[in-house]
Scaffold this motif. Structure first.
Motif, PDB file in Angstrom:
ATOM      1  N   ILE A 311       0.840  -1.202   0.000  1.00  0.00           N
ATOM      2  CA  ILE A 311       0.000   0.000   0.000  1.00  0.00           C
ATOM      3  C   ILE A 311       0.875   1.252   0.000  1.00  0.00           C
ATOM      4  O   ILE A 311       0.615   2.202  -0.746  1.00  0.00           O
ATOM      5  N   ARG A 312       1.911   1.240   0.818  1.00  0.00           N
ATOM      6  CA  ARG A 312       2.803   2.411   0.849  1.00  0.00           C
ATOM      7  C   ARG A 312       3.472   2.627  -0.502  1.00  0.00           C
ATOM      8  O   ARG A 312       3.509   3.762  -1.011  1.00  0.00           O
ATOM      9  N   ARG A 313       3.993   1.558  -1.087  1.00  0.00           N
ATOM     10  CA  ARG A 313       4.640   1.688  -2.402  1.00  0.00           C
ATOM     11  C   ARG A 313       3.630   2.131  -3.456  1.00  0.00           C
ATOM     12  O   ARG A 313       3.950   2.932  -4.341  1.00  0.00           O
ATOM     13  N   GLY A 314       2.419   1.610  -3.372  1.00  0.00           N
ATOM     14  CA  GLY A 314       1.397   2.011  -4.330  1.00  0.00           C
ATOM     15  C   GLY A 314       1.081   3.497  -4.241  1.00  0.00           C
ATOM     16  O   GLY A 314       0.984   4.189  -5.263  1.00  0.00           O
ATOM     17  N   ILE A 315       0.921   3.990  -3.036  1.00  0.00           N
ATOM     18  CA  ILE A 315       0.649   5.416  -2.839  1.00  0.00           C
ATOM     19  C   ILE A 315       1.804   6.255  -3.374  1.00  0.00           C
ATOM     20  O   ILE A 315       1.594   7.262  -4.070  1.00  0.00           O
ATOM     21  N   GLU A 316       3.022   5.833  -3.089  1.00  0.00           N
ATOM     22  CA  GLU A 316       4.198   6.577  -3.552  1.00  0.00           C
ATOM     23  C   GLU A 316       4.292   6.612  -5.070  1.00  0.00           C
ATOM     24  O   GLU A 316       4.858   7.546  -5.644  1.00  0.00           O
ATOM     25  N   GLN A 317       3.732   5.593  -5.730  1.00  0.00           N
ATOM     26  CA  GLN A 317       3.760   5.540  -7.192  1.00  0.00           C
ATOM     27  C   GLN A 317       2.498   6.123  -7.832  1.00  0.00           C
ATOM     28  O   GLN A 317       2.300   6.007  -9.040  1.00  0.00           O
ATOM     29  N   GLY A 318       1.640   6.733  -7.007  1.00  0.00           N
ATOM     30  CA  GLY A 318       0.488   7.432  -7.552  1.00  0.00           C
ATOM     31  C   GLY A 318      -0.737   6.585  -7.810  1.00  0.00           C
ATOM     32  O   GLY A 318      -1.673   7.047  -8.475  1.00  0.00           O
ATOM     33  N   LEU A 319      -0.779   5.354  -7.284  1.00  0.00           N
ATOM     34  CA  LEU A 319      -1.965   4.531  -7.442  1.00  0.00           C
ATOM     35  C   LEU A 319      -3.079   5.080  -6.551  1.00  0.00           C
ATOM     36  O   LEU A 319      -2.823   5.630  -5.479  1.00  0.00           O
ATOM     37  N   THR A 320      -4.317   4.908  -6.995  1.00  0.00           N
ATOM     38  CA  THR A 320      -5.424   5.588  -6.323  1.00  0.00           C
ATOM     39  C   THR A 320      -6.481   4.660  -5.739  1.00  0.00           C
ATOM     40  O   THR A 320      -7.351   5.122  -5.002  1.00  0.00           O
ATOM     41  N   GLU A 321      -6.437   3.358  -6.063  1.00  0.00           N
ATOM     42  CA  GLU A 321      -7.466   2.444  -5.579  1.00  0.00           C
ATOM     43  C   GLU A 321      -6.834   1.156  -5.076  1.00  0.00           C
ATOM     44  O   GLU A 321      -5.770   0.734  -5.538  1.00  0.00           O
ATOM     45  N   LEU A 322      -7.546   0.532  -4.147  1.00  0.00           N
ATOM     46  CA  LEU A 322      -7.131  -0.733  -3.567  1.00  0.00           C
ATOM     47  C   LEU A 322      -8.291  -1.705  -3.692  1.00  0.00           C
ATOM     48  O   LEU A 322      -9.422  -1.370  -3.325  1.00  0.00           O
ATOM     49  N   ASP A 323      -8.047  -2.897  -4.227  1.00  0.00           N
ATOM     50  CA  ASP A 323      -9.097  -3.893  -4.423  1.00  0.00           C
ATOM     51  C   ASP A 323      -8.627  -5.209  -3.811  1.00  0.00           C
ATOM     52  O   ASP A 323      -7.588  -5.752  -4.204  1.00  0.00           O
TER      53      ASP A 323
END
Length: 372
Positions: A311-323
């Motif tokens: 989740i942290r890496r995703g946020i840092e890479q600009g991802l906006t949704e979690l499924d």
């Protein structure tokens, strides 16, 4: 806006149809806002390669408007049994009806042709011989496909199949990791810190996303082994039990890694992998598909550590949704509070099997009523 009567429908039924459709299918993928990993050419042809049997018949439907392909419905006809005795030929989407499942089954289509293509495809299937039961599963309930299928089956002579629904947990990711932490309860923030402290005490830990083919191979081996070990420790089978499942997902991992649409995240302790997560990174979303954790290190919460890391890496890479995808596990509520619903819809054509299906449906409703 395209109308169903303006579409011509054709059907390809040989394995080389995948090669014929590759370029146009991938063009539709790029233009289809609803396309998910399971709807892609890559996933479909790999699934057919690993799962098709001699009893299965490929049914690739193509919709054209003025000679241009505007939609594809990847289906097949397979053998099943009703009441474990009566044989029945079932038409369903590729990638369903086996020991691996994925959510958000759909056709792949140009946006302005989607609903017309759905209507035209179902009209074509109504005239197609060789099947007695239609069963479309794992479709997003709020999709136009579900509305179209419900309308179509409601007009057919035969027996409706009781619908099945699944809830998938989802969440919107904030713009920064600090914002995400701030959104958590005080208890959750403490848990994140305590888990990291336990790891630091246990040895030298390392979190990473596979970045090379060599790392991917090592992590894939660990994923399969750790998944089996963890579920065996619970006295349950889990996944990775059949050669088809393992070989199919090994192929999917390689192909989607190559197109930068997949993460294998690993947690190592003193150089040994003790946890792996298999995640699709798709159009701004993190989609958590599968995992494997060492049962000998359960006290270190490797799953939660890896979720937090991804989740942290995703946020840092600009991802906006979690499924969180399919699976009603309580731990998912720690990461997602919103949800979407998928459903299975079907019917049995008029005849002996439909009468049997009707009786089964009545019996199912009676059991549900009694249970309440």
């Amino acid at each position: 806006m395209t109308h169903a009567e303006n579409l011509s429908i054709s059907c390809l039924q040989t394995a080389d149809a995948f090669d014929q459709l590759k370029d146009v299918w991938e063009t539709l993928e790029r233009k289809d806002p609803f396309c998910m990993p399971v709807n892609t050419w890559q996933w479909s042809q790999l699934w057919w390669k690993h799962y098709a049997t001699e009893q299965d018949s490929l049914v690739l439907l193509i919709a054209r408007s003025a000679g241009r392909v505007v939609a594809i419905a990847p289906l097949y006809i397979t053998s099943g049994r009703m009441c474990r005795v009566v044989p029945v030929r079932v038409i369903r989407f590729l990638c369903t009806g086996c020991d691996t499942t994925m959510d958000y089954i759909n056709i792949v289509a140009l946006p302005d042709a989607r609903e017309a293509a759905e209507t035209a495809f179902l009209a074509y299937l109504n005239q197609l011989k060789g099947w007695q039961k239609l069963y479309f599963s794992d479709m997003r309930e709020d999709s136009s496909l579900v509305r179209t299928v419900r309308d179509s089956v409601g007009q057919q002579r035969g027996a409706l199949v009781p619908e099945i629904q699944n809830t998938l947990m989802r969440a919107t990711l904030p713009a920064s990791w600090d914002d995400y932490r701030a959104s958590l309860s005080r208890k959750r923030r403490k848990q994140i810190n305590h888990r990291q402290n336990r790891l630091d005490t246990a040895g030298v830990s390392e979190l990473a996303i596979c970045a090379s083919r060599e790392e991917l191979e090592e992590a894939t081996n660990a994923l399969a082994d750790l998944h089996r070990l963890r579920w065996q420790s619970k006295g349950e089978p889990g996944a990775f039990q059949t050669e088809c499942y393992e070989q199919f997902h090994r192929a999917v991992i390689k192909e989607f890694f190559a197109r930068d649409a997949l993460w294998l995240t690993t947690l190592k302790l003193d150089g040994q992998i003790i946890g792996v997560q298999y995640i699709f990174v798709w159009r701004g979303e993190l989609q958590f598909f599968q995992s494997g954790y060492s049962p000998d290190h359960e006290s270190l919460s490797p799953g939660h550590v890896l979720f937090t890391y991804a989740i942290r890496r995703g946020i840092e890479q600009g991802l906006t949704e979690l499924d969180m995808l399919k699976g009603s596990y309580h731990y998912k509520t720690a990461y997602a509070k919103d949800y979407v619903t998928t459903c299975d819809v079907g019917f049995i054509r008029s005849g002996f099997r439909s009468m049997l299906g009707h009786m089964l449906g009545v019996a199912t409703k009676a059991r549900q009523t009694f249970a309440h």
